[in-house]
Structure formats: C-alpha cells, structure tokens
Design a protein around this motif. Sequence first.
Motif, PDB file in Angstrom:
ATOM      1  N   GLY A  45     -81.404 109.990 -39.235  1.00  0.00           N
ATOM      2  CA  GLY A  45     -81.110 108.707 -39.707  1.00  0.00           C
ATOM      3  C   GLY A  45     -82.448 108.088 -39.806  1.00  0.00           C
ATOM      4  O   GLY A  45     -83.588 108.573 -39.979  1.00  0.00           O
ATOM      5  N   VAL A  83     -86.232 104.029 -32.381  1.00  0.00           N
ATOM      6  CA  VAL A  83     -84.858 104.080 -32.365  1.00  0.00           C
ATOM      7  C   VAL A  83     -84.365 104.748 -33.598  1.00  0.00           C
ATOM      8  O   VAL A  83     -84.924 104.629 -34.808  1.00  0.00           O
ATOM      9  CB  VAL A  83     -84.421 102.398 -32.474  1.00  0.00           C
ATOM     10  CG1 VAL A  83     -82.964 102.502 -32.321  1.00  0.00           C
ATOM     11  CG2 VAL A  83     -85.066 101.762 -31.122  1.00  0.00           C
ATOM     12  N   THR A  84     -83.407 105.512 -33.425  1.00  0.00           N
ATOM     13  CA  THR A  84     -82.721 106.003 -34.717  1.00  0.00           C
ATOM     14  C   THR A  84     -81.388 105.562 -35.041  1.00  0.00           C
ATOM     15  O   THR A  84     -80.517 105.271 -34.115  1.00  0.00           O
ATOM     16  CB  THR A  84     -82.717 107.636 -34.450  1.00  0.00           C
ATOM     17  OG1 THR A  84     -83.904 108.096 -34.224  1.00  0.00           O
ATOM     18  CG2 THR A  84     -82.025 108.094 -35.639  1.00  0.00           C
ATOM     19  N   VAL A  85     -81.120 104.870 -36.171  1.00  0.00           N
ATOM     20  CA  VAL A  85     -80.064 104.530 -36.673  1.00  0.00           C
ATOM     21  C   VAL A  85     -79.464 105.260 -37.649  1.00  0.00           C
ATOM     22  O   VAL A  85     -79.962 105.610 -38.644  1.00  0.00           O
ATOM     23  CB  VAL A  85     -80.099 102.990 -37.455  1.00  0.00           C
ATOM     24  CG1 VAL A  85     -78.881 102.239 -37.715  1.00  0.00           C
ATOM     25  CG2 VAL A  85     -81.027 102.084 -36.304  1.00  0.00           C
ATOM     26  N   TYR A  95     -77.391 106.706 -40.963  1.00  0.00           N
ATOM     27  CA  TYR A  95     -77.331 106.173 -42.056  1.00  0.00           C
ATOM     28  C   TYR A  95     -76.008 105.436 -42.625  1.00  0.00           C
ATOM     29  O   TYR A  95     -75.853 104.358 -43.244  1.00  0.00           O
ATOM     30  CB  TYR A  95     -77.492 107.044 -43.196  1.00  0.00           C
ATOM     31  CG  TYR A  95     -79.109 107.907 -43.175  1.00  0.00           C
ATOM     32  CD1 TYR A  95     -80.020 107.070 -43.354  1.00  0.00           C
ATOM     33  CD2 TYR A  95     -79.258 109.066 -42.885  1.00  0.00           C
ATOM     34  CE1 TYR A  95     -81.394 107.352 -43.408  1.00  0.00           C
ATOM     35  CE2 TYR A  95     -80.719 109.489 -43.056  1.00  0.00           C
ATOM     36  CZ  TYR A  95     -81.514 108.726 -43.065  1.00  0.00           C
ATOM     37  OH  TYR A  95     -82.978 109.250 -43.135  1.00  0.00           O
ATOM     38  N   GLU A 105     -74.185 103.613 -41.018  1.00  0.00           N
ATOM     39  CA  GLU A 105     -74.281 102.141 -40.157  1.00  0.00           C
ATOM     40  C   GLU A 105     -75.295 101.266 -40.845  1.00  0.00           C
ATOM     41  O   GLU A 105     -75.603 100.054 -40.322  1.00  0.00           O
ATOM     42  CB  GLU A 105     -74.437 102.249 -38.580  1.00  0.00           C
ATOM     43  CG  GLU A 105     -73.441 103.137 -37.914  1.00  0.00           C
ATOM     44  CD  GLU A 105     -73.512 103.080 -36.039  1.00  0.00           C
ATOM     45  OE1 GLU A 105     -73.332 101.695 -36.127  1.00  0.00           O
ATOM     46  OE2 GLU A 105     -73.287 103.743 -35.652  1.00  0.00           O
ATOM     47  N   LEU A 106     -75.818 101.801 -41.814  1.00  0.00           N
ATOM     48  CA  LEU A 106     -76.964 100.762 -42.482  1.00  0.00           C
ATOM     49  C   LEU A 106     -76.191 100.275 -43.678  1.00  0.00           C
ATOM     50  O   LEU A 106     -75.711 100.862 -44.580  1.00  0.00           O
ATOM     51  CB  LEU A 106     -78.272 101.547 -42.959  1.00  0.00           C
ATOM     52  CG  LEU A 106     -78.980 102.156 -41.679  1.00  0.00           C
ATOM     53  CD1 LEU A 106     -80.074 103.157 -42.115  1.00  0.00           C
ATOM     54  CD2 LEU A 106     -79.541 101.101 -40.715  1.00  0.00           C
ATOM     55  N   ILE A 134     -79.005  96.192 -39.892  1.00  0.00           N
ATOM     56  CA  ILE A 134     -79.281  97.180 -38.771  1.00  0.00           C
ATOM     57  C   ILE A 134     -78.184  96.637 -37.698  1.00  0.00           C
ATOM     58  O   ILE A 134     -78.565  95.459 -37.409  1.00  0.00           O
ATOM     59  CB  ILE A 134     -80.633  97.328 -38.221  1.00  0.00           C
ATOM     60  CG1 ILE A 134     -81.600  98.014 -39.297  1.00  0.00           C
ATOM     61  CG2 ILE A 134     -80.538  98.423 -37.092  1.00  0.00           C
ATOM     62  CD1 ILE A 134     -82.931  97.924 -38.928  1.00  0.00           C
ATOM     63  N   LYS A 154     -76.738  96.389 -31.709  1.00  0.00           N
ATOM     64  CA  LYS A 154     -76.786  97.260 -30.744  1.00  0.00           C
ATOM     65  C   LYS A 154     -77.728  98.164 -30.744  1.00  0.00           C
ATOM     66  O   LYS A 154     -78.291  98.795 -29.439  1.00  0.00           O
ATOM     67  CB  LYS A 154     -75.487  98.024 -30.531  1.00  0.00           C
ATOM     68  CG  LYS A 154     -75.128  98.998 -31.746  1.00  0.00           C
ATOM     69  CD  LYS A 154     -73.727  99.731 -31.781  1.00  0.00           C
ATOM     70  CE  LYS A 154     -73.545 100.701 -32.940  1.00  0.00           C
ATOM     71  NZ  LYS A 154     -72.207 101.230 -32.823  1.00  0.00           N
ATOM     72  N   TYR A 155     -78.527  98.755 -31.757  1.00  0.00           N
ATOM     73  CA  TYR A 155     -79.645  99.547 -31.782  1.00  0.00           C
ATOM     74  C   TYR A 155     -81.010  98.774 -31.383  1.00  0.00           C
ATOM     75  O   TYR A 155     -81.921  99.510 -31.215  1.00  0.00           O
ATOM     76  CB  TYR A 155     -79.641 100.189 -33.072  1.00  0.00           C
ATOM     77  CG  TYR A 155     -78.600 101.196 -33.290  1.00  0.00           C
ATOM     78  CD1 TYR A 155     -78.594 102.307 -33.171  1.00  0.00           C
ATOM     79  CD2 TYR A 155     -77.602 100.826 -34.168  1.00  0.00           C
ATOM     80  CE1 TYR A 155     -77.589 103.021 -33.175  1.00  0.00           C
ATOM     81  CE2 TYR A 155     -76.584 101.641 -34.540  1.00  0.00           C
ATOM     82  CZ  TYR A 155     -76.592 103.020 -33.847  1.00  0.00           C
ATOM     83  OH  TYR A 155     -75.513 103.953 -34.253  1.00  0.00           O
ATOM     84  N   LEU A 156     -80.748  97.621 -31.352  1.00  0.00           N
ATOM     85  CA  LEU A 156     -82.125  96.875 -31.196  1.00  0.00           C
ATOM     86  C   LEU A 156     -82.095  95.840 -30.003  1.00  0.00           C
ATOM     87  O   LEU A 156     -83.084  95.562 -29.471  1.00  0.00           O
ATOM     88  CB  LEU A 156     -82.449  96.073 -32.376  1.00  0.00           C
ATOM     89  CG  LEU A 156     -82.875  96.910 -33.493  1.00  0.00           C
ATOM     90  CD1 LEU A 156     -83.205  96.155 -34.987  1.00  0.00           C
ATOM     91  CD2 LEU A 156     -83.920  98.067 -33.488  1.00  0.00           C
ATOM     92  N   PRO A 197     -76.000  91.257 -36.803  1.00  0.00           N
ATOM     93  CA  PRO A 197     -76.789  92.290 -37.078  1.00  0.00           C
ATOM     94  C   PRO A 197     -78.296  91.854 -37.349  1.00  0.00           C
ATOM     95  O   PRO A 197     -78.507  90.459 -37.650  1.00  0.00           O
ATOM     96  CB  PRO A 197     -76.384  92.865 -38.531  1.00  0.00           C
ATOM     97  CG  PRO A 197     -75.636  91.651 -39.002  1.00  0.00           C
ATOM     98  CD  PRO A 197     -74.951  91.197 -38.147  1.00  0.00           C
TER      99      PRO A 197
END
Length: 339
Positions: free
Chosen positions: A111, A121-123, A125, A127-128, A151, A154-156, A166
């Motif tokens: 990702g 942090v890995t997101v 693909y 979800e982008l 992004i 929840k990832y940040l 987002p």
Amino acid sequence: MKSKELRLRRKRKTAFAVSWTSVGLLVICVAGLLVSFVLYGLARTNEHDRLYVSLIGGFAAGIAAFGLIGVGCMKLASKWLFEERDEAERAISEDSFFAGEGTVATFRDAGMVLEAGSVAVTVPYPELRAFAVCTRTRPREKGEWSVAIEIPAKYLSKKKTKNEPPVYAQFDYKPRLLDRLAFRGIAVGGEKKGKGKGRFRRLETFALPDRRKRRNALLTALVGAAVAAVGVGLAFTSLSTLSAVMVALGLLVAARSTVRFVQSKFLLAVYREGIFKREENGLGAFYKWEELVSVTRVAKDGEQSIRLDFGYGELLCPEADGFYDFVARNYPQKTEKRS
C-alpha cells in the motif's frame, strides 16, 4: 545531498534574492516617480525641467525593468524549487513523493506508506482516492496543478471516532506520480488537465459589500486628499520641497484607500466555465464546473451560506443576493432540488 539537488537549491535561493531585491527597488522607483511628477508640476520656472523629465523617465524605466526582473526571477525560482523537490524525492526512491512538510509517501506492494520521522502508516490502495486539482486565483485556464489523495481518517487519527472526515494529502502534479497511481490501480478524478490559455466568459456578478471596511477606507482617502490639498497650498511658499512630499504622500494614500474601498466586498461571479470567488482582501479563487459536484444553500449561525462541494472537500462562503437563484436557474444539475 546530491550535486544536482545542491545546484538547484543554490540557483533557487539566488533567484528568490534577486526577485525580492527587484521588488524593493521597484517600490523606491515608484516613490521617486511620484515625487518627480509633483516637483515637475509645482516648478515655477523652466530651469530644472530637463532634470525632472530625466528623473521621471529614469524612474519609469526602473519600474518596468525591475518589475520584469522580479517576475522572471520568481518564475525561475518556482521552477527550480519543483525540480529540487523532485530530485530529493528520487534520492529516496523512484516511488517516493513528498506529502507536505516532513512527510514522505512511498508506493509499495502492501500500500501507500506515509512516513513522518519514526512513524510509518500503511494505507491499502483500495481505500485511497486521488483527484487532480488546479488552483486558480483568476478566471482563466492557467493555474497551479496538484494531486490530492484522500486517506481515511482511521489511519491517521488517534481518536478513532466514527464518521470522521477523510484527510487529504497534497502532492506535486507530475507524470511520475500519475504513472505510479495508474500502476497501483488508483483512478485520478477531478479536473482533466488541458492546454487552454484563454480567459473565461462572465455571465453575472453578485457582490456583498463590507460596510465597515468601506467606511474606514473612505475616511482614509479623505485624509489623504486633505494632506495633498495642504501640500498644494504650501507650493506657493518657501516650503515647496515639503509641499511636494505632502502632495505625493497624500495622493498615494488617497489612491490606495480608493482601491481598498472598491475591493471591500465579497464577490461571487458566475462564468460559463465555473464560479469565481473573491474575498474582501482581494484574494480570489476560480472553480470549474467539472470539479464542482454541487452548489447548495445552507443555514449557518442564523445566516444563509453557500456550500461548494468538490467531492474531495467542501467550502462555505457568504451568500451574495441572487447568486444561488441564478445558479439554480442556469445550472440546475449543480444545485439542490427546490420545492
């Protein structure tokens, strides 16, 4: 630091220094031109006419020259900054790009990895989302291009709250980034970059004056005019030099205040190509219809506001009388259904 990146940095800093020096010299030339004009107009003999004409011509030439040098160097500095950033990204890897100050995004198999210091942090693909964005300060085709990648919060976010909006990371618009997005299966939405250079066609303008700022600007203009009038009165005394300075300063203050009076209004204009917004401070922004998802009317703090939805974000601004009705009548596909 690689030698090419170092050379670009030196060239950029030199161009910035020359540009700002030119701006300072241009301001001096403007002041000199005003004083020379006033002295020439107040001169009671022809003894120094040639001197005043030479000064006026010299200062006018200086304004033109320093203006061109300043603009040209600023453009070169921007170009070299872009190339310098690209070299710094490539020094990390061909799949790496800066995402704001101190953050690097790298497209890896697992990702997109966002790294800021020791935090990574890995997101994934899927979800982008990516959007091409053109920032325009005037109603014309030309603008500054960038890519915004959406992004999930929840990832940040540390709070992990539900329905949190987002986060958008902004990247330089470049073929290398577009190739990486396409390779990872991420479609780029938003506006499509074209080659048009023309201005746009205005259909209607709607203004919302700021009465307080206009009143202050009017009072300042009157003070400037009064100072200039006193200076003209002193021209026929032994204080002719003081007179020239007072007239020049008074006229300059009056002119600036008059411009401020005219600009002290929030403006919304509808163009065939989109919507132009200008704040009371004179800063403007243009949004094309193709990047606008919807234009809606909302209530905020007991007043009606206009919400511009771009799909990757939204903007709230005051409603100028008649603006929403005009958009709803001419572009119903962009507005809410009216009952």
